[in-house]
Design an enzyme around this catalytic site. Structure first.
Site, PDB file in Angstrom:
ATOM      1  N   ASP A   9      -8.991  24.924 -57.813  1.00  0.00           N
ATOM      2  CA  ASP A   9      -7.959  25.773 -57.224  1.00  0.00           C
ATOM      3  C   ASP A   9      -7.566  26.831 -58.222  1.00  0.00           C
ATOM      4  O   ASP A   9      -7.667  26.618 -59.419  1.00  0.00           O
ATOM      5  CB  ASP A   9      -6.702  24.931 -56.969  1.00  0.00           C
ATOM      6  CG  ASP A   9      -6.683  24.384 -55.567  1.00  0.00           C
ATOM      7  OD1 ASP A   9      -7.122  25.104 -54.678  1.00  0.00           O
ATOM      8  OD2 ASP A   9      -6.206  23.252 -55.398  1.00  0.00           O
ATOM      9  N   ASP A  62      -4.476  20.110 -53.643  1.00  0.00           N
ATOM     10  CA  ASP A  62      -3.073  19.728 -53.734  1.00  0.00           C
ATOM     11  C   ASP A  62      -2.439  19.471 -52.371  1.00  0.00           C
ATOM     12  O   ASP A  62      -1.514  18.702 -52.243  1.00  0.00           O
ATOM     13  CB  ASP A  62      -2.276  20.783 -54.505  1.00  0.00           C
ATOM     14  CG  ASP A  62      -2.472  22.189 -53.937  1.00  0.00           C
ATOM     15  OD1 ASP A  62      -3.153  22.317 -52.905  1.00  0.00           O
ATOM     16  OD2 ASP A  62      -1.947  23.140 -54.524  1.00  0.00           O
ATOM     17  N   ASP A  68      -6.212  18.838 -47.946  1.00  0.00           N
ATOM     18  CA  ASP A  68      -7.313  18.819 -48.905  1.00  0.00           C
ATOM     19  C   ASP A  68      -7.929  17.433 -49.037  1.00  0.00           C
ATOM     20  O   ASP A  68      -8.990  17.274 -49.619  1.00  0.00           O
ATOM     21  CB  ASP A  68      -6.832  19.272 -50.291  1.00  0.00           C
ATOM     22  CG  ASP A  68      -6.527  20.756 -50.323  1.00  0.00           C
ATOM     23  OD1 ASP A  68      -7.064  21.472 -49.456  1.00  0.00           O
ATOM     24  OD2 ASP A  68      -5.756  21.191 -51.190  1.00  0.00           O
TER      25      ASP A  68
HETATM   26  P1  ADP Z   1      -3.711  29.238 -53.386  1.00  0.00           P
HETATM   27  O1  ADP Z   1      -3.069  27.908 -53.505  1.00  0.00           O
HETATM   28  O2  ADP Z   1      -5.179  29.180 -53.499  1.00  0.00           O
HETATM   29  O3  ADP Z   1      -3.134  30.267 -54.282  1.00  0.00           O
HETATM   30  P2  ADP Z   1      -2.236  29.395 -50.939  1.00  0.00           P
HETATM   31  O4  ADP Z   1      -2.860  28.619 -49.829  1.00  0.00           O
HETATM   32  O5  ADP Z   1      -1.085  28.815 -51.642  1.00  0.00           O
HETATM   33  O6  ADP Z   1      -3.404  29.782 -51.943  1.00  0.00           O
HETATM   34  O7  ADP Z   1      -1.790  30.817 -50.421  1.00  0.00           O
HETATM   35  C1  ADP Z   1      -2.639  31.618 -49.679  1.00  0.00           C
HETATM   36  C2  ADP Z   1      -1.898  32.841 -49.180  1.00  0.00           C
HETATM   37  O8  ADP Z   1      -0.848  32.414 -48.324  1.00  0.00           O
HETATM   38  C3  ADP Z   1      -1.233  33.640 -50.280  1.00  0.00           C
HETATM   39  O9  ADP Z   1      -2.065  34.675 -50.713  1.00  0.00           O
HETATM   40  C4  ADP Z   1      -0.018  34.220 -49.605  1.00  0.00           C
HETATM   41  O10 ADP Z   1      -0.315  35.442 -48.983  1.00  0.00           O
HETATM   42  C5  ADP Z   1       0.305  33.203 -48.529  1.00  0.00           C
HETATM   43  N1  ADP Z   1       1.408  32.332 -48.932  1.00  0.00           N
HETATM   44  C6  ADP Z   1       1.434  31.479 -49.961  1.00  0.00           C
HETATM   45  N2  ADP Z   1       2.586  30.793 -50.017  1.00  0.00           N
HETATM   46  C7  ADP Z   1       3.317  31.224 -48.976  1.00  0.00           C
HETATM   47  C8  ADP Z   1       4.611  30.912 -48.458  1.00  0.00           C
HETATM   48  N3  ADP Z   1       5.378  30.003 -49.025  1.00  0.00           N
HETATM   49  N4  ADP Z   1       5.035  31.566 -47.359  1.00  0.00           N
HETATM   50  C9  ADP Z   1       4.250  32.447 -46.782  1.00  0.00           C
HETATM   51  N5  ADP Z   1       3.056  32.794 -47.191  1.00  0.00           N
HETATM   52  C10 ADP Z   1       2.563  32.210 -48.283  1.00  0.00           C
HETATM   53 MG    MG Z   2      -1.303  26.778 -52.939  1.00  0.00          MG
END
Ligand code: ADP
Ligand code: MG
Length: 928
Positions: free
Chosen positions: A362, A656, A660
């Site tokens: 990740d 996480d 997953d």
């Molecule tokens: P990673 O864990 O690989 O960084 P995430 O799945 O956490 O990816 O996030 C993917 C996308 O979702 C981010 O680029 C963001 O645009 C959106 N995102 C992340 N967290 C939030 C949140 N709490 N609320 C809304 N959108 C979110």
């Molecule tokens: Mg994340």
């Protein structure tokens, strides 16, 4: 006590009755603790009343402590153990030991009392050493089960707190969130779309929907417990609160749990191959010993003596300590890994760790710190601002770029940040964040703009929670101060998820229709921010989720962790590929990948969408080449793992989130995040990174490789000793000379071989050349040809030297005690030097450091001391039939026996030089 629990008839905790030991049995007088089934048919209020708890406040700490004295800890008592003396006696069940005992009895019967005593003493020493070894191995295995204690969120004295689930008592109020493991049987009194996965017990894969209504059971009919959350089940979605009704073994599935715990851990492939190696060796040894006995009998040697020597030889030559030493080594390795913040849940994982050749990690939290700060924002009407400061606080400013109407700009920024603060579940108190870092960053940004407690102006009606699939989050609210009571939606998430839901964009508070050109502008803005490695959140609001007004973008910085670059370098050098998997956008992902030294070309960056459209062949062609996967969903993770495995890789995959779990299960090593990971994925994982740090993965791989390396070393040591001892007696018999070692002496050698010196080779510290070695091929056998050659060489050395000494000592006067003492001591000293050279297969002792393995020094020191005692202390001389040697004798033996070590040093030196010359190519020796 047990019986009271089962029937739910427990005295009231509140009146301290347990102190007076007066148990109430009358339910009408005493509010008894309940079973899950009983609780399900009562209303929430009744349950709370029976358990004497206020559901808004929870128990007091004091009350909880009192209750625990009755309920016990919320855990499953480990199965009742046999007392140590019983285990000690078990050791005598070994048929070989019984045979030896029998021979002692026969000696006694034949008036050879001193022989009988000697054998008995030697047996006791052997058995004691074996017992201590096995006891230690069991203890260290037990320690393993304590490494991942489940935690829980609980309300006590009005404040939510998290602590170990074993502290829970009936009456506690537990808060459940997505991904949590239910810590005890709960009667739910508050649920929001709560779905619980009970498959581990019921086998039902469809999660069951929970509510708070009491279940009616007319005439005791069976009904499903829809208002109970059972211990050990997993929250798939939604959230809820419940009262703990039963804990530990009293919980509904407690019995199932107990059964699962009692099940012995399956043996690791290595342990299995050690077992079969042991069986093979026993067979050979028995055959050889039988031949020795036959020849001896034919030569007319004393039968009883031959028999004793034969059986002792069997005890010695059969490395019965091998599987135990392997287990202890694995278990100790797991403990060492735990100290380095990697928790391995099962022993077999340790072996696989040294074989991993791809790691899919990740980005957020593992490669980066997951400490998010909003650093830049762009409103829909084109105002740009930068934010200063770091951390979850209001220390910092919103610095507007130069513009014509700063007041209007400030309003637009406020409108933008309002969305981020309302569509938000994070709480910041005293600079400490509770909730997701992304949301914390947005909250802090609003605070820097002078906006505090923005969300309190609205009443939340509904939440559309963030998931890795949807990559957005939204809330439906009404304003508390606006009389119109109009519903407003606030949404935030990835731009490509938000934009399609927008029909307009805001210009100075006025909604303009969203044209395709404008959309393209916003996408360009977004990619510009992302290219700096920032994660971008789009914000929008409106009167429905399909009719939103676009408000702008916020760029959030999440810097890479220190040491990640180095870690990736080390891994790449040792042939392990590293791939980054993220839900973030391409530009962000590529920027971060470059900053940590992951090579990215356009053709090795793949998106989740591409993966979705690929066929199996296309996947297998593209996935192994790719280094960055962006906009990935949990489903994609699974197909990445599967594809890599089809291409023959051994895959480590991190995760996480709730979803997953499947990919983690499928991966050869599923790695869960300890700090930010959900219980669901910890449950599915093989290994947990306590502090989520990528560097920890390396630490674990290092340990994995070195454990295997060490096991190979002590197996080599044990084999060479065993072969030398067998061959010595066999040769003496064939050559028709008296036996160089007697039964007691052979048993003493057995202790050296199976005992502490071998074990100490198992804890040899990690050396960096081991780490740099290529990942091991899973099919490669434990005992390689090279090892066999080494074993035979050192065995021959020991054999030749010992025979020579024996022959030299054995003059016309026949075999005296002095002769055997010389031979015996010679063998033992040879073996100690041999152990020294087995500390590494390639490196010189001076390279790895003479004093770097303390346990080794203590073990060998102890054995040498033991040998001196055996030679010089009169009572022991009696037992082992020895005689004091002169200092000159000793010096001679030490010098002579060191030859085995000197030889191995030269051999290793030669091999190292050869390796250098052939750099990279296979050395001639490897063809042996
Ligand atoms: P990673 O864990 O690989 O960084 P995430 O799945 O956490 O990816 O996030 C993917 C996308 O979702 C981010 O680029 C963001 O645009 C959106 N995102 C992340 N967290 C939030 C949140 N709490 N609320 C809304 N959108 C979110
Ligand atoms: Mg994340």
């Amino acid at each position: 006590m047990e019986i009271y629990f089962r029937t739910g008839k427990l005295p009231s905790h509140g009146r301290n009755d347990y102190r007076k030991n007066t148990f109430y049995h009358d339910e009408a007088i005493s509010p008894n603790w309940l079973t899950a089934t009983e609780a399900s048919s009562l209303t929430c209020e009744e349950v709370a009343q029976r358990l004497e708890v206020d559901v808004r406040k929870g128990l007091t700490w004091q009350d909880a402590t009192k209750r625990r004295q009755i309920s016990g800890y919320n855990e499953f008592s480990v199965t009742v153990e046999d007392p140590p003396w019983k285990k000690y006696l078990e050791q005598f069940k070994n048929p070989l030991i019984l045979l030896l005992l029998a021979s002692a009895v026969v000696s006694g019967a034949m008036q050879q009392v001193d022989d009988a005593v000697s054998i008995t003493c030697a047996i006791i020493i052997v058995v004691t050493v074996a017992f201590v070894q096995e006891y230690r191995s069991e203890k260290s295995l037990q320690e393993l089960t304590k490494l991942v204690p489940p935690a829980c969120h609980c309300l006590r004295e009005g404040t939510p707190d998290s602590f170990l689930a074993r502290e829970l008592v009936p009456g506690d109020i537990v808060i459940l969130n997505v991904g949590d493991r239910v810590p005890a049987d709960l009667r739910l009194f508050d649920t929001v779309d709560l779905l619980i996965d009970e498959s581990s017990f019921t086998g039902e894969t469809e999660p069951s929907r929970k509510n708070t209504d009491s279940v009616l059971r007319p005439n005791g009919a069976h009904a499903s417990n829809t208002n109970i959350a059972f211990m050990g089940t997993l929250v798939r979605s939604g959230n809820g609160k419940g009262i703990v009704v039963s804990t530990g073994t009293n919980s509904e599935f407690g019995s199932v749990f107990k059964m699962m715990q009692e099940e012995k851990a399956p043996k690791t492939p290595l342990q299995k191959s050690m077992d079969s190696l042991g069986a093979q060796l026993s067979l050979y040894s028995f055959a050889i010993i039988a031949v020795i006995l036959l020849i001896g009998w034919w030569q007319g040697k004393i039968l009883l003596e031959m028999f004793q020597i034969g059986v002792s030889l069997a005890v010695a030559a059969i490395p019965e300590g091998l599987p135990i030493v392997v287990t202890v080594t694995l278990a100790l390795g797991v403990m060492r890994m735990a100290k380095r913040k990697a928790i391995v849940k099962k022993l077999p994982t340790v072996e696989t760790l040294g074989c991993v050749n791809v790691i899919c990690s990740d980005k957020t939290g593992t490669i980066t710190r997951n400490e998010m700060t909003a650093t830049v924002l762009v409103t829909s009407d084109g105002y740009i601002a930068e934010l200063s400061g770091a951390g979850y606080n209001d220390h910092g400013q919103v610095l507007l770029h130069k513009c014509d109407y700063p007041d209007k700009a400030r309003d637009s920024v406020a409108n933008l940040l309002e969305v981020g603060a309302v569509a938000n579940n994070a709480i910041i108190t005293d600079e400490v964040l509770m909730g997701q870092p992304t949301e914390g960053a947005l909250l802090a940004a609003a605070m820097k703009h002078g906006m505090y407690n923005v969300a309190d102006r609205y009443l939340r009606l509904k939440e559309y929670p963030f998931t890795s699939e949807h990559k957005m989050m939204a809330v439906k609210v009404i304003s508390k101060y606006d009389s119109s009571k109009e519903e407003i939606y606030f949404a935030k998430g990835a731009l490509e998820r938000i934009l399609p839901k927008c029909t307009g964009y805001s210009v100075n508070g006025v909604v303009q229709p969203l044209t395709p050109e404008k959309q393209a502008d916003f996408v360009a803005e977004c990619s510009e921010i992302a290219k700096k490695g920032l994660r971008v959140i789009a914000l929008a609001k409106g009167d429905s989720l399909s009719n939103l007004t676009y408000m702008g973008l916020v760029g959030i910085c999440d810097p890479p962790r220190p040491m990640v670059r180095e870690a990736i370098n080390i891994l790449t050098e040792s042939g392990v590929k590293v791939k980054m998997v993220t839900g973030d956008a391409m530009d962000t992902a590529v920027a971060i990948a470059q900053s940590i030294g992951l090579a990215t070309q356009p053709n090795n960056v793949l998106s989740g969408e591409q993966l979705d459209t690929f066929t199996e062949q296309e996947l297998d062609a593209a996935v192994p080449q790719a280094t960055v996967f962006y906009r990935v969903s949990p489903k994609n993770k699974l197909s990445i793992v599967k594809s890599l495995q089809r291409s023959g890789y051994i895959v480590g995959m991190t995760g996480d989130g709730v979803n997953d779990g499947v990919a983690l299960k499928k991966a050869d090593i599923g790695i869960a995040m300890g700090k930010n990971g959900t219980d669901v994925c910890k449950e599915a994982a093989d290994m947990i990174l306590v502090d989520d740090d990528f560097y920890t993965i390396i630490a674990a791989i290092e340990e994995g490789k070195s454990i295997f390396h060490n096991i190979r070393n002590f197996v080599g040591f044990q084999l060479s000793t065993s072969i030398a001892a067998l061959a010595l007696v066999a040769l003496a018999t064939i050559m028709d000379i008296p036996n160089p070692l007697n039964a007691m002496q052979i048993l003493w050698i057995n202790i050296l071989m199976d005992g502490p010196p071998a074990q100490s080779l198992g804890v040899e510290p990690v050396s960096d050349d081991v780490v740099k070695q290529k990942s091991r091929d899973t099919k490669e056998p434990m005992i390689t040809k090279k090892l066999i050659v080494n074993v035979l060489l050192s065995a021959t050395f020991i054999l030749a030297g010992t025979l020579w000494v024996f022959n030299k000592e054995m003059t016309e006067d026949g075999v005296t005690a002095r002769d055997t003492t010389m031979t015996f001591t010679c063998f033992v000293f040879f073996d100690m030097w041999n152990a020294l050279s087995y500390r590494s297969q390639t490196k010189s002792v001076f390279q790895i450091g003479l004093f770097s393995n303390t346990f080794f020094l203590v073990a060998v020191g102890g054995c040498v001391l033991g040998q001196l005692l055996v030679v010089y202390v009169p009572p022991l001389q009696e037992i082992f039939k020895t005689e004091a040697l002169t200092a000159w004798d000793m010096a001679f033996l030490v010098a002579l026996t060191s030859s085995v070590w000197i030889f191995s040093e030269f051999k290793k030196l030669f091999e190292r030089l050869l390796e250098k010359r052939c750099k990279g190519k296979k050395t001639p020796l490897e063809y042996v």
